[in-house]
Design a protein around this motif. Sequence first.
Motif, PDB file in Angstrom:
ATOM      1  N   HIS A  98       0.864  -1.177   0.000  1.00 34.66           N
ATOM      2  CA  HIS A  98       0.000   0.000   0.000  1.00 34.66           C
ATOM      3  C   HIS A  98       0.900   1.226   0.000  1.00 34.66           C
ATOM      4  N   ALA A  99       0.317   2.399  -0.077  1.00 31.87           N
ATOM      5  CA  ALA A  99       1.108   3.627  -0.132  1.00 31.87           C
ATOM      6  C   ALA A  99       1.981   3.751   1.113  1.00 31.87           C
ATOM      7  N   PRO A 100       3.168   4.360   0.975  1.00 32.88           N
ATOM      8  CA  PRO A 100       4.015   4.569   2.159  1.00 32.88           C
ATOM      9  C   PRO A 100       3.228   5.225   3.283  1.00 32.88           C
ATOM     10  N   SER A 101       3.510   4.810   4.484  1.00 39.41           N
ATOM     11  CA  SER A 101       2.763   5.325   5.627  1.00 39.41           C
ATOM     12  C   SER A 101       3.720   5.587   6.791  1.00 39.41           C
ATOM     13  N   ARG A 102       3.247   6.402   7.703  1.00 38.17           N
ATOM     14  CA  ARG A 102       4.019   6.691   8.893  1.00 38.17           C
ATOM     15  C   ARG A 102       3.513   5.828  10.044  1.00 38.17           C
ATOM     16  N   ILE A 103       4.446   5.248  10.788  1.00 34.08           N
ATOM     17  CA  ILE A 103       4.081   4.443  11.950  1.00 34.08           C
ATOM     18  C   ILE A 103       4.934   4.890  13.128  1.00 34.08           C
TER      19      ILE A 103
END
Length: 463
Positions: A415-420
């Motif tokens: 999925h699209a890059p995400s912040r965690i």
Amino acid sequence: MWCGAVALLTAGASAALALAIAAPAQASGSVACVPRATTPQPGISEVSQTQVSDRLLELHLRSNAMQDVQSVYVLLPHGYAAGGGKRYPVLYLLHGALGGYKDWIDNGVEGVLGNAPYIVVMPDDGEDGSYSDWYGLPPGVSGPVPAWETYHLDELVPFIDANFPTLADRSHRFIAGLSSGGGGATKYAAERPGLFGAVGSFSGAVDTDLDYPSYAAISEALWNITLLPGYGPDAHCTWGDPATQRVVWRDNTATPMAENLRGTPLFLASGNGQPGPYDATAPYVDPTEAEVWSMNQQLVAALDADHIPHTDYFYGPGHHSWPYWLRDLRSFLAWLAPKVGAPVPVPSPFSYHTARQAFTAWGWSFTAHRAVIENTYLSGVSRAGLTVTGSGTLDVVTPPLFPPGRTYVLSGAGHAPSRIRAGRHGRLRFSVDLGPSHQSEQTSFGPGATSGWRRLTVRIRRR
């Protein structure tokens, strides 16, 4: 699962074995099994405790996974004092097929252990439990589906650490076993990397996928023995039909999972079945030990192919019997002594595969969401990310590798890059989208088996 059985057969059981092997339909592996309906749920409590001798306790534990009361021997070290402030390493010793939790004591293990400092835990695995959560039961057979692996690893190990003064870490927790127990010890280490600091296998059944499909016929024939009075319940459905659930069979034996053993010190012992120094009254080739020898050579070949170190005590002539297993244990204890308390580094990066839906490896936790039984393949697993091959969705929880509260960018997870953000214990949690679940159970293994499967490389970088 069966090693140890041939050495213990009665004349009637031997006749049953001969008839079973001769039956073409049974040898084909066409076994009807009703799969278990629910995943075993751990939960354990003590029912009673008996002081057998000055050092030996017999515990009776109610196991939610097994849905019954289990007995286990616990041998305490010389000078043991529960309230003295001293803590001890733990050695789990596993018995063979058609045996029981009393076997090691009944055959003189106290003399072999001598002044060794371990709390020694000797659990039961039933007559034919195979150190496995069973796939299911045959049609018409009622009662709970045995869940030996969940009982041993998710119930008994935590119970021992909570109720005895153990040193509850990997560098002080070890496991070893004979025959099917050697297979169980190596399988447990392969399924749960990081749980045990070292493993010993004495004449271990370490490759029940050996020479498929011929081995499955022998295994099914030996399982027929369990239908005889006194040998326990029908075990045909331990791993399901070997013809159609081979993925389950391979997920319950060490050799196909050899890559999972990287980072775990291994001690492998076996004879070759020829008459040895303890076999003067039995001058014949022991077919059980000869088969075990072949299994161990297959495991060694798989370990060598992955450049995984191991210590071998392959002594040549010797039968499948207690004098050799006690000698193996002596050698194992000498090999183990300098490892007690020594740092055991986590391999990084590491590779791992399993067909379980929920699994752990080196402090990482995973849950696969898919419609069929198949392997999830992991490689290059480190704090920088991992590569995943499979289908469906894989939930990932990292070890506490990251500063709590710090934000990271996750990319490549389907999925699209995400912040965690790292949680308060320093763990990251995320999911990997491997596309729609496959609809057919995995039947192909080896090179090219995952051709066409989705493969994603997930990257974790600091924001």
